[in-house]
Design a protein around this motif. Structure first.
Motif, short mmCIF file in Angstrom:
data_model
loop_
_atom_site.label_atom_id
_atom_site.label_comp_id
_atom_site.label_asym_id
_atom_site.label_seq_id
_atom_site.Cartn_x
_atom_site.Cartn_y
_atom_site.Cartn_z
N PHE A 1 12.96 38.48 22.73
CA PHE A 1 12.96 37.68 23.96
C PHE A 1 14.35 37.10 24.20
N GLY A 2 15.00 36.69 23.10
CA GLY A 2 16.34 36.12 23.23
C GLY A 2 17.33 37.12 23.80
N CYS A 3 17.09 38.42 23.58
CA CYS A 3 17.96 39.44 24.14
C CYS A 3 17.62 39.71 25.60
N GLY A 4 16.63 39.04 26.12
CA GLY A 4 16.29 39.23 27.53
C GLY A 4 15.21 40.27 27.74
N ALA A 5 14.43 40.58 26.69
CA ALA A 5 13.37 41.56 26.87
C ALA A 5 12.15 40.90 27.48
N GLN B 1 8.25 44.90 27.12
CA GLN B 1 9.33 45.58 26.39
C GLN B 1 9.30 45.19 24.92
N ARG C 1 8.76 48.00 22.19
CA ARG C 1 9.89 48.39 21.37
C ARG C 1 9.88 47.74 19.99
N LYS D 1 19.32 36.87 29.58
CA LYS D 1 20.37 37.88 29.42
C LYS D 1 21.74 37.25 29.51
N TYR E 1 20.33 46.93 21.78
CA TYR E 1 18.97 46.63 22.25
C TYR E 1 18.97 46.00 23.64
N ALA E 2 19.84 45.01 23.83
CA ALA E 2 19.85 44.30 25.12
C ALA E 2 20.20 45.26 26.26
N ARG F 1 19.70 48.54 26.20
CA ARG F 1 18.59 49.49 26.34
C ARG F 1 17.49 48.91 27.22
N ILE F 2 17.11 47.67 26.95
CA ILE F 2 16.02 47.11 27.76
C ILE F 2 16.47 46.88 29.18
N ASP F 3 17.78 46.86 29.39
CA ASP F 3 18.29 46.79 30.75
C ASP F 3 18.24 48.15 31.43
N ARG G 1 24.53 41.83 17.96
CA ARG G 1 23.47 42.08 18.92
C ARG G 1 23.49 41.02 20.02
#
Lengths: 722, 310
Positions: free
Chosen positions: A597-601, A605, A609, B144, B166-167, B169-171, B219
């Motif tokens: 979630f912190g990565c913006g997923a 997702q 993933r 993000k 990862y960030a 990819r989900i984008d 990351r």
């Protein structure tokens, strides 16, 4: 405490290992070719057979006393009796069902005068009527031919010699005609002794047998495939005609209603004479059109029938040609007890057996070890690759294996996605609370419901409700007007559910208001209602008449079938998958989700993933357990799909490949059938062991495959942990 | 997110709270007769007080502004009317005893607290004048803009390469070249490139603890965030790995704004430009790190940073 825990483990392990060992040992030895005993009894009786097992039994007092005294006098060895005074008897498989009263025979050890192992004794496994144990005497060439008479008023030569491809051989003839025709010949049945004596007969039999077996296979193939194709064509032509008739009936009903409305309108004076006449004319025209269509279908069917009949006759001629040739080659095997030889059929005791009727000849007493191993594996191969014969007590179990594996695969295809999605909702999306707890408890309790209950449910719901719907459409369809009103109502409810769901979402970080709670409940109720309405609409649509109604009253999907079996077992194993998946999902560390979630997923997702891959090994565990449970389950299958003998596999190598409506054979049910439903339980007994062994092996194999797959996943996802 | 919400935002030139706190006035005199801890007394008694926010902050332009922000876990209030700005391009440390709300505040900035049921907030936080808690905010977009590093290293169970990108990819980024470039850049930025460049396809879990944490930093910075949030990033590491991470924070701060929560006073002193001291859900004192550690305004802060309480 350590003693108690250790002890219980030992008890549990020894029971499991004991069970497996019994199955394994009995299953493994079954196909080993054993010696053929020629038993001479003190009463002058004799038998030739294979010893199966021994047991002690309580004989009548008179016999017991007599034998006790003979043992005491040293006339008999001590081992004919047990220490507690019971007699020991031995079961012999003697075969030869056509001539002997029993294919299995108990013999008191005390009555045995001598046992020999004659080298000329041979066991013939036959296509029908079980084994024939005896001494081969001759290989015969039998044919009907016209031969000249030896002179005016005399018959033809009834004995003599003739030149064959094996050299000069003796023949015998039976005269079938007594009045010679104009060129001086009569019809006789000639038997040429192509080989005589055990050694010669065996040698020639072995030479001729492969060819004969091939001829038998060809005939079987023609009977199964070519005639099957013809029958399929006939059936399809019949169905097409029936379809045209049904269609006519449907449309006529509609048209007649229309005409009736016109008549009514006319009576009330709202329709002119001319328009009524037009309506009449329209009705008549439609009916004529439809009648013509039905007639065309009928003509088409007659044409197809004629074509197929011709083809059928050709096939019969082909079969007859091969059989006529095949009929020449006979083998004469004599039973030692009665002196009869193995007959062509029970009703034809005068004609010796065809070579092609023999599956395998085993010369039990002069086989080398290597040959025995060869026979052993050839029997196993036959067991796993052939169709069953003789009420499943002989031949193989290939369709049974196929059915079991296919059902297990279908079951996992059905249960895994359903279980995983349900568990995902329960764990990831649903608000944890009283409702989810109740659902969880209910799911866990489902695992404890007796499996036969699932069988009854599957029969009632899948076979008789869903299946019948697929076959014949809804039983009580609504009128179209009514149905469209229902459709409108459903759309309203679905839209309401969507709106209610949109507004019931609370803003994160803000307090939950009563409005949200109420909307949450209404969302739930509306979705529930939507599902119920959609199901009702589907079940009452007037526009669906069923896919297979032409075949009625023979049900296609509305009866036992592999699809319904798989779905029933999927339902049965669903709790296992849901529980395992839920556990796997909840074991995914919170930190991983937070990082994602912190990565913006987004939530999905993150699930797709991070959560699902990480939970995959656990999900696989659930699938393995479900497969193991499903593959071994029998009780529900007796109701929803497994049968004693399925003539066709649920898969065919040509379009449409899968026939999921067909019933199938299943190893578990097969074991039950062999063990308890067989007409000849003694003959079926060895197959019970081998089938059980096979079932265990297949379940183990399926599991091992899944476990290996899981291990690979684990290595990939969780390596080098802290 | 639109900047039209800036009507309620702070002024650009100063940090709102700092402006108001610049007179260093306290509602309660910080040295009273009870032996010193007037602010803590006030907090414990639930009395209002004004945090000591140093003047030096007024010179900085804030990238994150916390305005009168309170947070409740169901009925329990965890943050009390926090007012603070995080200076752009600097390292800011949050210190304070356990349970004082440092991590909660940090997680409020990228709304990670949304995942916990029953969390409720009052007030707002602004990133570059964009409100974080407005109803129409796209939380995904918001997150993000920030990278986050957690207490315990938590690489995903996938390859090193996939971890870093990862960030992206989900984008929806699929171009191999872009991904590889971003991966190398992020790994170099996290000073781990030389150690892992030959085994990018190996599992992220095959690395040592310190390497894993640097992988997590890579990351976090792969998508070029505006702010890097670090939640006690060294607490699970040995001293040598800690040293490396601290050096890394120094390097990273040249490009990113860093907000770091730490339990380790020395670490705060070593890595940060500004330090905020929190206690029981309140901001107590906030200023230049050198000032906080050498000449704090409040005796409580001095007592805490010298290890005499907390």
């Amino acid at each position: 405490m350590v003693w108690l825990t250790g002890l219980s483990l030992v008890v549990a392990m020894s029971m499991i290992i004991g069970l497996l060992a019994i199955v394994f040992l009995n299953g493994v030895v079954t196909f080993w070719p054993r010696q053929l005993d020629l038993v001479e009894m003190t009463g002058g009786d004799s038998l030739l057979g294979v010893a199966v097992r021994e047991e002690a039994y309580s004989a009548s007092p008179g016999k017991r006393i007599e034998i006790e005294s003979r043992v005491a006098s040293g006339e008999l060895p001590a081992d004919v009796m047990t220490e507690d005074g019971r007699l020991v008897r031995r079961l012999y498989m003697v075969g030869n069902k056509e001539v002997l009263p029993q294919p299995f025979r108990w013999v008191d050890i005390a009555d045995i005068a001598s046992i020999e192992h004659p080298v000329d004794a041979t066991l013939y496994e036959r296509m029908a009527w079980g084994a024939w144990i005896g001494k081969p005497e001759a290989v015969l060439l039998v044919q009907q031919k016209r031969v000249p008479v030896q002179g005016e008023g005399e018959g033809p030569a009834l004995e003599g010699t003739t030149q064959t491809r094996w050299g000069e051989r003796r023949f015998e003839r039976d005269q079938l005609e007594f009045a010679p025709d104009e060129d001086g010949t009569v019809l006789v049945r000639e038997r040429v002794f192509a080989a005589e004596g055990t050694g010669e007969a065996r040698r020639l039999f072995n030479e001729l047998h492969p060819e004969a077996a091939k001829r038998r296979a060809v005939i079987e193939h023609i009977k199964k495939h070519d005639i099957g194709r013809v029958n399929l064509g006939l059936e399809q032509a019949r169905l097409r005609q029936r379809e045209a008739e049904l269609r006519r009936d449907d449309i006529i009903v509609r048209e007649r209603a229309r005409l009736d409305r016109a008549l009514e309108a006319h009576e009330r004076g709202r329709l002119s004479e001319a328009r009524l006449a037009a309506a009449r004319e329209r009705f008549d025209r439609r009916r004529a059109e439809l009648d013509a269509a039905v007639e065309a279908a009928q003509a088409e069917r007659e044409r197809t029938d004629a074509l197929l009949d011709a083809e059928y006759k050709e096939i019969l001629v082909e079969i007859a040609t091969i059989e006529e040739y095949d009929d020449q080659y006979r083998v004469l095997i004599r039973d030692v007890t009665t002196g009869n030889f193995a007959p062509l059929a029970q009703t034809r005791p005068d004609e010796p057996l065809r070579i092609s009727q023999v599956v395998r000849a085993i010369t039990g007493n002069d086989l080398t070890f290597g040959q025995r191993v060869g026979v052993y594996f050839s029997r196993w191969w036959e067991f796993v690759s052939e169709d069953p014969r003789e009420a499943n007590t002989e031949g193989g179990v290939f369709p049974v294996i196929f059915g079991t594996v296919m059902m297990t695969i279908l079951l996992s295809i059905a249960v895994v996605p359903l279980g995983v999605i349900a568990a995902l909702y329960l764990r990831e999306y649903a608000k944890q609370g009283a409702v989810t707890s109740v659902v969880r408890i209910a799911v866990n309790n489902l695992a404890g419901v007796p499996s036969i209950v699932y069988g009854v449910f599957g029969l009632g719901f899948f076979c008789y409700t869903v299946g019948r719907y697929i076959d014949a459409g809804p039983t009580n369809p609504w009128s179209p007007g009514m149905w469209f009103i229902g459709l409108g109502g459903t759309v309203v409810v679905v839209v309401g559910a969507i709106l209610s769901q949109m507004f019931s979402k609370p803003v994160p970080g803000k307090a939950l208001k009563l409005r949200h709670k109420l909307l949450g409940w209404s969302t739930f109720a509306l979705w529930f209602g939507s599902v119920a309405l959609v199901v009702t609409l589907v079940a009452t649509t007037p526009f669906f008449k069923g896919f297979f109604r032409a075949g009625l009253p023979t049900a296609t999907f509305g009866t036992k079938g592999i699809l319904w079996s798989s779905l029933t077992l999927a339902l049965l194993t669903l709790p296992v998958v849901i529980v395992a998946t839920e556990e796997a999902i909840s074991a995914v560390p919170r930190s991983l989700r937070e990082a994602s979630f912190g990565c913006g997923a987004s939530k999905w997702q993150t699930i797709r993933r991070i959560v699902l891959p990480r939970a995959a090994p656990g999900i696989m565990t659930g699938m393995i357990l479900a497969m193991a449970r499903g593959a071994g389950e029998v009780a529900p299958l007796m109701l929803v799909g497994a049968v004693k003998l399925a003539p066709e596999l649920p898969f065919e190598p040509h379009f449409p490949f899968f026939h999921l409506e067909r019933s199938f054979m299943h190893l578990g049910f097969h074991i039950y059938d062999l063990g308890f439903q067989s007409p000849d339980s003694e003959a079926a007994r060895p197959f019970v062991w081998t089938t059980t062994l096979l079932l265990i092996l297949i379940v183990a194999l399926l599991n091992l495959t899944a476990i290996a797959f899981r291990a690979r996943l684990r290595r990939r996802f969780v390596s080098g942990a802290f | 997110m639109t900047s039209s919400a800036s009507a309620t935002g702070p002024t650009r030139s100063t940090i709102g709270a700092a402006a108001r706190g610049s007179d260093r006035a306290h509602t309660v005199d910080s040295m009273n007769e009870s032996g010193g801890f007037t602010v803590i007394e006030a907090i414990r008694n639930g009395q209002p007080f004004k945090p000591a926010v140093h003047e030096s902050l007024a010179q900085e332009s804030p990238i994150v502004s916390v305005r009168d922000f309170s947070l409740y876990y169901s009925d329990v209030k965890a943050l009390f009317n926090i007012d603070m700005g995080v200076p752009r391009g600097k390292v800011t440390a949050l210190i304070g005893p356990s349970g004082c709300g440092k991590s909660t505040l940090l997680r409020s900035i990228n709304r990670l607290n949304d995942l916990i049921a029953g969390v409720r907030v009052e007030g707002d936080i602004f990133i570059d004048e964009n409100p974080v808690y407005a109803p129409n905010v796209d939380v995904i977009e918001l997150r993000k803009r920030m990278g986050m590093v957690f207490q315990k290293s938590n690489p995903f169970p996938m390859s090193i390469f996939e971890n870093v990108v990862y960030a992206l990819r989900i984008d929806g980024e699929r171009r191999r070249g872009v991904l590889e470039e971003a991966c190398e850049k992020a790994l170099r930025g996290a000073a781990i490139w030389d150690e892992v460049k030959d085994r990018l396809s190996e599992s992220g879990l095959s690395l040592s603890g310190g390497q894993q944490q640097r992988l997590c930093i890579a990351r976090a910075i792969a998508a070029d965030p505006e702010v890097l949030l670090m939640d006690e990033p060294c607490s699970a590491l040995d001293p040598i790995a800690t040293l490396r991470i601290e050096e890394l924070i120094g390097e990273i701060s040249q490009k990113y704004t860093v907000l770091i929560v730490t339990h380790n006073m020395q670490q705060a002193a070593r890595v940060s430009d500004y330090t905020a001291f929190m206690y029981l859900g309140r901001l107590v004192e906030y200023g230049r790190t050198s000032d906080i550690f050498q000449t704090p305004t409040l005796p409580e802060t001095e007592q805490y940073v010298t290890g005499r309480f907390g």
